[in-house]
Motif scaffolding. Structure first.
Motif, PDB file in Angstrom:
ATOM      1  N   LEU A  16       0.870  -1.166   0.000  1.00 60.24           N
ATOM      2  CA  LEU A  16       0.000   0.000   0.000  1.00 60.24           C
ATOM      3  C   LEU A  16       0.910   1.219   0.000  1.00 60.24           C
ATOM      4  N   ALA A  17       0.997   1.897  -1.149  1.00 66.55           N
ATOM      5  CA  ALA A  17       1.908   3.033  -1.317  1.00 66.55           C
ATOM      6  C   ALA A  17       1.096   4.319  -1.377  1.00 66.55           C
ATOM      7  N   THR A  20       1.019   8.068   3.640  1.00 65.10           N
ATOM      8  CA  THR A  20       1.484   7.511   4.906  1.00 65.10           C
ATOM      9  C   THR A  20       2.613   6.523   4.626  1.00 65.10           C
ATOM     10  N   PRO A  21       3.355   6.097   5.636  1.00 69.10           N
ATOM     11  CA  PRO A  21       4.414   5.112   5.367  1.00 69.10           C
ATOM     12  C   PRO A  21       3.838   3.872   4.687  1.00 69.10           C
ATOM     13  N   PRO A  22       4.539   3.363   3.694  1.00 67.62           N
ATOM     14  CA  PRO A  22       4.008   2.212   2.945  1.00 67.62           C
ATOM     15  C   PRO A  22       3.924   0.963   3.820  1.00 67.62           C
ATOM     16  N   GLN A  23       2.934   0.134   3.507  1.00 67.40           N
ATOM     17  CA  GLN A  23       2.758  -1.145   4.190  1.00 67.40           C
ATOM     18  C   GLN A  23       3.058  -2.248   3.193  1.00 67.40           C
ATOM     19  N   LEU A  24       3.823  -3.240   3.607  1.00 65.95           N
ATOM     20  CA  LEU A  24       4.169  -4.365   2.751  1.00 65.95           C
ATOM     21  C   LEU A  24       3.746  -5.643   3.466  1.00 65.95           C
ATOM     22  N   VAL A  25       2.837  -6.388   2.832  1.00 66.60           N
ATOM     23  CA  VAL A  25       2.270  -7.598   3.437  1.00 66.60           C
ATOM     24  C   VAL A  25       2.491  -8.771   2.489  1.00 66.60           C
ATOM     25  N   LEU A  57      -4.161   0.112  -9.333  1.00 60.66           N
ATOM     26  CA  LEU A  57      -3.441  -1.109  -8.991  1.00 60.66           C
ATOM     27  C   LEU A  57      -2.355  -1.365 -10.020  1.00 60.66           C
ATOM     28  N   GLY A  58      -1.279  -1.975  -9.577  1.00 64.17           N
ATOM     29  CA  GLY A  58      -0.195  -2.312 -10.489  1.00 64.17           C
ATOM     30  C   GLY A  58       0.584  -3.499  -9.963  1.00 64.17           C
ATOM     31  N   VAL A  59       1.371  -4.088 -10.857  1.00 67.12           N
ATOM     32  CA  VAL A  59       2.282  -5.170 -10.498  1.00 67.12           C
ATOM     33  C   VAL A  59       3.663  -4.742 -10.950  1.00 67.12           C
ATOM     34  N   TYR A  60       4.565  -4.573  -9.994  1.00 67.55           N
ATOM     35  CA  TYR A  60       5.920  -4.085 -10.262  1.00 67.55           C
ATOM     36  C   TYR A  60       5.914  -2.779 -11.064  1.00 67.55           C
ATOM     37  N   GLY A  61       5.038  -1.858 -10.704  1.00 64.11           N
ATOM     38  CA  GLY A  61       5.007  -0.541 -11.330  1.00 64.11           C
ATOM     39  C   GLY A  61       4.247  -0.469 -12.638  1.00 64.11           C
ATOM     40  N   ARG A  75       4.676  -8.490  -6.937  1.00 60.89           N
ATOM     41  CA  ARG A  75       4.432  -7.452  -5.943  1.00 60.89           C
ATOM     42  C   ARG A  75       3.287  -6.582  -6.447  1.00 60.89           C
ATOM     43  N   VAL A  76       2.157  -6.669  -5.792  1.00 61.93           N
ATOM     44  CA  VAL A  76       0.976  -5.891  -6.147  1.00 61.93           C
ATOM     45  C   VAL A  76       1.083  -4.552  -5.422  1.00 61.93           C
ATOM     46  N   GLU A  77       0.941  -3.461  -6.168  1.00 59.81           N
ATOM     47  CA  GLU A  77       1.051  -2.127  -5.591  1.00 59.81           C
ATOM     48  C   GLU A  77      -0.298  -1.440  -5.648  1.00 59.81           C
ATOM     49  N   ILE A  78      -0.709  -0.864  -4.521  1.00 60.99           N
ATOM     50  CA  ILE A  78      -1.963  -0.143  -4.424  1.00 60.99           C
ATOM     51  C   ILE A  78      -1.623   1.335  -4.301  1.00 60.99           C
ATOM     52  N   LEU A  79      -2.060   2.125  -5.265  1.00 66.17           N
ATOM     53  CA  LEU A  79      -1.786   3.554  -5.271  1.00 66.17           C
ATOM     54  C   LEU A  79      -3.080   4.302  -5.062  1.00 66.17           C
ATOM     55  N   GLY A  80      -3.040   5.350  -4.288  1.00 64.31           N
ATOM     56  CA  GLY A  80      -4.227   6.157  -4.045  1.00 64.31           C
ATOM     57  C   GLY A  80      -4.621   6.931  -5.286  1.00 64.31           C
ATOM     58  N   PRO A  81      -5.784   7.544  -5.259  1.00 73.18           N
ATOM     59  CA  PRO A  81      -6.226   8.335  -6.414  1.00 73.18           C
ATOM     60  C   PRO A  81      -5.367   9.576  -6.595  1.00 73.18           C
ATOM     61  N   LEU A  82      -5.311  10.084  -7.820  1.00 66.61           N
ATOM     62  CA  LEU A  82      -4.546  11.299  -8.094  1.00 66.61           C
ATOM     63  C   LEU A  82      -5.179  12.492  -7.395  1.00 66.61           C
TER      64      LEU A  82
END
Length: 125
Positions: A16-17, A20-25, A57-61, A75-82
């Motif tokens: 979760l990027a 706030t500080p990112p969370q990696l699960v 959502l993304g996988v490795y960017g 690595r699934v990355e969750i990015l907030g809305p713009l």
């Protein structure tokens, strides 16, 4: 045919990027799991005001849809809305440099065209 309950599990990281500080699960999902399945299994969106539908959502960017398949060790990355439109933000930065009157700012005015006013609606809803 194989029983779906006995399908092999794969390891996936969910990040979760946001501001706030990112969370990696690290989670284990079935081999046929999608990006949305991994996000739901991780539980990182439980405390956030984001859902799978309103975040990027993304996988490795690389941008992916929620129904995209996963592979082992993705690595699934969750990015907030713009928050702001990137084009409008760049226009605003250029106009700020132009307004300073520095040599860098003046090179933008070589055409002789007057600087345009920034649009008032640069924040996305």
């Amino acid at each position: 045919m194989a029983n779906p309950e006995s399908s092999p599990l794969i390891d996936v990281m969910v990040c979760l990027a946001t501001v706030t500080p990112p969370q990696l699960v690290s989670v284990q999902v079935s081999a046929q799991a999608t990006v949305a399945d991994a996000v739901r299994a991780s539980g990182v969106l439980d405390g956030a005001d984001l859902t799978v539908d309103n975040c990027r959502l993304g996988v490795y960017g690389k941008r992916k849809t929620p129904d995209a398949p996963l592979h082992a060790r993705d690595r699934v990355e969750i990015l907030g809305p713009l928050i702001a439109d990137p084009k409008t933000a760049r226009r605003r930065r250029v106009q700020k440099v132009r307004a300073t009157g520095t040599r860098e700012g003046l090179k933008w005015l070589r055409n002789g065209a007057p600087p345009e006013a920034p649009p008032a609606d640069d924040v996305l809803e």
